[in-house]
Design a protein around this motif. Sequence first.
Motif, mmCIF file in Angstrom:
data_model
loop_
_atom_site.group_PDB
_atom_site.id
_atom_site.type_symbol
_atom_site.label_atom_id
_atom_site.label_comp_id
_atom_site.label_asym_id
_atom_site.label_seq_id
_atom_site.Cartn_x
_atom_site.Cartn_y
_atom_site.Cartn_z
ATOM 1 N N MET A 130 -5.515 4.773 -2.870
ATOM 2 C CA MET A 130 -4.184 4.147 -2.850
ATOM 3 C C MET A 130 -3.848 3.578 -4.224
ATOM 4 N N GLN A 131 -4.816 2.905 -4.834
ATOM 5 C CA GLN A 131 -4.602 2.313 -6.151
ATOM 6 C C GLN A 131 -4.294 3.391 -7.177
ATOM 7 N N ASN A 132 -5.016 4.503 -7.100
ATOM 8 C CA ASN A 132 -4.810 5.587 -8.043
ATOM 9 C C ASN A 132 -3.431 6.218 -7.886
ATOM 10 N N GLU A 133 -2.935 6.327 -6.666
ATOM 11 C CA GLU A 133 -1.585 6.854 -6.443
ATOM 12 C C GLU A 133 -0.532 5.948 -7.089
ATOM 13 N N LEU A 134 -0.693 4.641 -6.945
ATOM 14 C CA LEU A 134 0.241 3.702 -7.580
ATOM 15 C C LEU A 134 0.179 3.829 -9.100
ATOM 16 N N TYR A 135 -1.010 4.023 -9.618
ATOM 17 C CA TYR A 135 -1.208 4.200 -11.064
ATOM 18 C C TYR A 135 -0.496 5.477 -11.545
ATOM 19 N N LYS A 136 -0.684 6.559 -10.833
ATOM 20 C CA LYS A 136 -0.059 7.830 -11.206
ATOM 21 C C LYS A 136 1.471 7.744 -11.181
ATOM 22 N N LYS A 137 2.014 6.935 -10.274
ATOM 23 C CA LYS A 137 3.468 6.774 -10.163
ATOM 24 C C LYS A 137 4.015 5.752 -11.155
ATOM 25 N N GLY A 138 3.127 5.100 -11.907
ATOM 26 C CA GLY A 138 3.552 4.118 -12.893
ATOM 27 C C GLY A 138 3.802 2.728 -12.331
ATOM 28 N N PHE A 139 3.352 2.473 -11.093
ATOM 29 C CA PHE A 139 3.545 1.170 -10.459
ATOM 30 C C PHE A 139 2.387 0.210 -10.716
ATOM 31 N N SER A 140 1.333 0.690 -11.344
ATOM 32 C CA SER A 140 0.181 -0.156 -11.652
ATOM 33 C C SER A 140 -0.416 0.285 -12.975
ATOM 34 N N LYS A 141 -1.066 -0.641 -13.642
ATOM 35 C CA LYS A 141 -1.747 -0.342 -14.905
ATOM 36 C C LYS A 141 -3.231 -0.071 -14.668
ATOM 37 N N LEU A 142 -3.652 -0.123 -13.418
ATOM 38 C CA LEU A 142 -5.057 0.044 -13.057
ATOM 39 C C LEU A 142 -5.225 1.295 -12.213
ATOM 40 N N ASP A 143 -6.187 2.153 -12.590
ATOM 41 C CA ASP A 143 -6.342 3.449 -11.934
ATOM 42 C C ASP A 143 -7.137 3.418 -10.630
ATOM 43 N N GLY A 144 -7.796 2.314 -10.330
ATOM 44 C CA GLY A 144 -8.549 2.200 -9.084
ATOM 45 C C GLY A 144 -9.988 2.661 -9.173
ATOM 46 N N TYR A 145 -10.344 3.321 -10.263
ATOM 47 C CA TYR A 145 -11.706 3.817 -10.429
ATOM 48 C C TYR A 145 -12.387 3.155 -11.625
ATOM 49 N N TYR B 159 13.580 -18.096 1.718
ATOM 50 C CA TYR B 159 13.694 -16.636 1.773
ATOM 51 C C TYR B 159 12.635 -16.073 2.698
ATOM 52 N N ASP B 160 13.026 -15.104 3.485
ATOM 53 C CA ASP B 160 12.072 -14.349 4.279
ATOM 54 C C ASP B 160 11.342 -13.400 3.324
ATOM 55 N N PHE B 161 10.104 -13.104 3.606
ATOM 56 C CA PHE B 161 9.357 -12.125 2.820
ATOM 57 C C PHE B 161 8.261 -11.521 3.672
ATOM 58 N N GLY B 162 7.724 -10.418 3.206
ATOM 59 C CA GLY B 162 6.639 -9.750 3.905
ATOM 60 C C GLY B 162 5.689 -9.108 2.932
ATOM 61 N N ILE B 163 4.730 -8.376 3.483
ATOM 62 C CA ILE B 163 3.730 -7.677 2.682
ATOM 63 C C ILE B 163 3.992 -6.182 2.857
ATOM 64 N N PRO B 164 4.418 -5.491 1.802
ATOM 65 C CA PRO B 164 4.713 -4.062 1.924
ATOM 66 C C PRO B 164 3.433 -3.245 2.144
ATOM 67 N N SER B 165 3.576 -1.970 2.409
ATOM 68 C CA SER B 165 2.443 -1.109 2.777
ATOM 69 C C SER B 165 1.308 -1.125 1.758
ATOM 70 N N THR B 166 1.612 -1.281 0.490
ATOM 71 C CA THR B 166 0.559 -1.315 -0.535
ATOM 72 C C THR B 166 0.289 -2.735 -1.027
ATOM 73 N N GLY B 167 0.778 -3.745 -0.308
ATOM 74 C CA GLY B 167 0.700 -5.116 -0.773
ATOM 75 C C GLY B 167 -0.546 -5.885 -0.402
ATOM 76 N N GLY B 168 -1.416 -5.301 0.384
ATOM 77 C CA GLY B 168 -2.646 -5.974 0.776
ATOM 78 C C GLY B 168 -3.854 -5.263 0.186
ATOM 79 N N LEU B 169 -4.853 -5.077 1.031
ATOM 80 C CA LEU B 169 -6.071 -4.388 0.607
ATOM 81 C C LEU B 169 -5.763 -2.923 0.320
ATOM 82 N N ARG B 170 -6.299 -2.412 -0.790
ATOM 83 C CA ARG B 170 -6.076 -1.016 -1.174
ATOM 84 C C ARG B 170 -7.405 -0.296 -1.373
ATOM 85 N N THR B 171 -7.412 0.967 -1.012
ATOM 86 C CA THR B 171 -8.543 1.826 -1.340
ATOM 87 C C THR B 171 -8.373 2.289 -2.783
ATOM 88 N N ALA B 172 -9.423 2.870 -3.336
ATOM 89 C CA ALA B 172 -9.339 3.422 -4.694
ATOM 90 C C ALA B 172 -8.267 4.515 -4.756
#
Length: 173
Positions: free
Chosen positions: A47-62, A32-45
Amino acid sequence: MYKFGKQSKARLLEVHILLQKLAHATLEQSKYDFGIPSTGGLRTAEMQNELYKKGFSKLDGYQKKSYHQTGLALDLVPYINGKYTWQNKEAFLHIAHTAFHVWSEITSSKDIYLHWGGFWRAKDLNQNHFLDISDKLGWDLPHFELRNKAQANTMKIADLITDYKFSDKLKTT
């Protein structure tokens, strides 16, 4: 053989060298081909917090930080028919299966362990002692991270086509 696109390559450069090697070697061996999506690598706090607010992560970044924030995590998402797909369990299982075979080939370190989000809360529903598409998979299938302890609650991942070693794949293509 698949190759990473420009954006995936740039995201790879921001993570730990072992994750870079893992991603490249896994892509070389994957069906299978695969890649690294926009939030799939290094994240700032932020970026992490935005994913948390959207329910895509259990970690708030802070207060609760992600391994993505230190470059010790990477998301590998199947790229099928010209777009990322999050629903193809077979592709995620194959990528993970290949990644774990490759992992043993690229490192001999006993101090660094590969963890996969597909094991988090996974259940072997058919009790065949393998994780396969008929089982309940963990909640973060794209996620791989490096830790200093072995991952708990793991099981063998069934490869739906063939079981092979990293070096054996080269002989069959």
